[in-house]
Design an enzyme around this catalytic site. Structure first.
Site, PDB file in Angstrom:
ATOM      1  N   ASN A  73      50.066 -45.003  -2.818  1.00  0.00           N
ATOM      2  CA  ASN A  73      51.472 -45.046  -2.468  1.00  0.00           C
ATOM      3  C   ASN A  73      51.866 -46.433  -1.951  1.00  0.00           C
ATOM      4  O   ASN A  73      51.027 -47.319  -1.810  1.00  0.00           O
ATOM      5  CB  ASN A  73      51.791 -43.951  -1.432  1.00  0.00           C
ATOM      6  CG  ASN A  73      53.198 -43.404  -1.566  1.00  0.00           C
ATOM      7  OD1 ASN A  73      54.137 -44.142  -1.829  1.00  0.00           O
ATOM      8  ND2 ASN A  73      53.336 -42.101  -1.365  1.00  0.00           N
ATOM      9  N   HIS A 103      35.828 -59.635  12.598  1.00  0.00           N
ATOM     10  CA  HIS A 103      35.354 -60.886  13.206  1.00  0.00           C
ATOM     11  C   HIS A 103      34.205 -60.590  14.163  1.00  0.00           C
ATOM     12  O   HIS A 103      34.050 -59.460  14.639  1.00  0.00           O
ATOM     13  CB  HIS A 103      36.496 -61.594  13.941  1.00  0.00           C
ATOM     14  CG  HIS A 103      37.528 -62.128  13.010  1.00  0.00           C
ATOM     15  ND1 HIS A 103      37.392 -63.338  12.368  1.00  0.00           N
ATOM     16  CD2 HIS A 103      38.694 -61.606  12.581  1.00  0.00           C
ATOM     17  CE1 HIS A 103      38.434 -63.542  11.593  1.00  0.00           C
ATOM     18  NE2 HIS A 103      39.251 -62.499  11.702  1.00  0.00           N
ATOM     19  N   THR A 151      36.779 -44.715  12.288  1.00  0.00           N
ATOM     20  CA  THR A 151      35.775 -45.696  12.686  1.00  0.00           C
ATOM     21  C   THR A 151      34.371 -45.320  12.254  1.00  0.00           C
ATOM     22  O   THR A 151      33.460 -46.142  12.342  1.00  0.00           O
ATOM     23  CB  THR A 151      35.789 -45.881  14.215  1.00  0.00           C
ATOM     24  OG1 THR A 151      35.468 -44.630  14.830  1.00  0.00           O
ATOM     25  CG2 THR A 151      37.158 -46.363  14.702  1.00  0.00           C
ATOM     26  N   LYS A 152      34.183 -44.046  11.829  1.00  0.00           N
ATOM     27  CA  LYS A 152      32.864 -43.536  11.439  1.00  0.00           C
ATOM     28  C   LYS A 152      32.990 -42.736  10.156  1.00  0.00           C
ATOM     29  O   LYS A 152      34.055 -42.234   9.820  1.00  0.00           O
ATOM     30  CB  LYS A 152      32.300 -42.641  12.539  1.00  0.00           C
ATOM     31  CG  LYS A 152      32.045 -43.375  13.834  1.00  0.00           C
ATOM     32  CD  LYS A 152      31.495 -42.439  14.876  1.00  0.00           C
ATOM     33  CE  LYS A 152      31.286 -43.223  16.176  1.00  0.00           C
ATOM     34  NZ  LYS A 152      30.909 -42.352  17.271  1.00  0.00           N
TER      35      LYS A 152
END
Length: 173
Positions: A73, A103, A151-152
């Site tokens: 989309n 980073h 995050t996992k």
């Protein structure tokens, strides 16, 4: 501050991709023309069953692999230096961010980078404005709720929501 020497090469590659993205996002194109431009951006033929609504954003493009019957989309952002793979029948909602780069934490090396690939498996659905971080795999048939931060890894056949995303339900076939 130390700057990673690879940044010069990264900026050069991004500039090469920029012209194609401007052409893609700032003119009308038929689906066939749009898929041809996207094929040029990613460096591989996109199947005719793929639909990408514009605008579409990516920094490199060459590290994206799209399966068949993929739907992306509007305003999706693919930061693809680490590699992004979307298997068949994946749905990507509006304003989704797939981020494969981060980073370094050490302040003296902060401008350095590390990359990890994202893999979204068959028939997964990523809801509007969700963000998937480096190294995450979204399992087959799973759903990421709108606005979630993943995050996992997400297993197959579940719904995850929140920030950070957590499993809220199993999907029964």
């Amino acid at each position: 501050m130390v700057s990673d020497p690879i940044f010069e090469e990264i900026h050069h590659l991004q500039e090469e991709n920029e012209e194609r993205l401007v052409h893609l996002n700032h003119a009308f194109h038929s689906k066939q023309e749009r898929n041809q431009i996207l094929s040029d951006i990613i460096g591989a033929k996109i199947d005719d069953t793929v639909t990408v609504l514009l605008p579409f954003h990516t920094d490199f493009g060459k590290h994206i692999t799209l399966g068949k019957h993929v739907f992306i989309n509007r305003n999706a952002m693919f930061v693809d230096l680490g590699g992004i793979t979307l298997d068949d029948h994946v749905l990507i909602g509006p304003r989704v961010n797939l981020i494969t780069v981060n980073h370094l934490l050490e302040p003296t090396n902060r401008r350095g980078l590390f990359t990890k690939p994202i893999h979204i498996k068959k028939n997964a659905w990523i809801g509007a404005a969700a963000t998937i971080l480096p190294g995450v795999t979204i399992g087959e048939n799973s759903v990421v709720g709108a606005g979630s931060l993943v995050t996992k890894d997400v297993p197959d056949n579940v719904i995850v929501v929140g920030s950070p995303a957590k499993i809220t339900k199993k999907i029964e076939s």
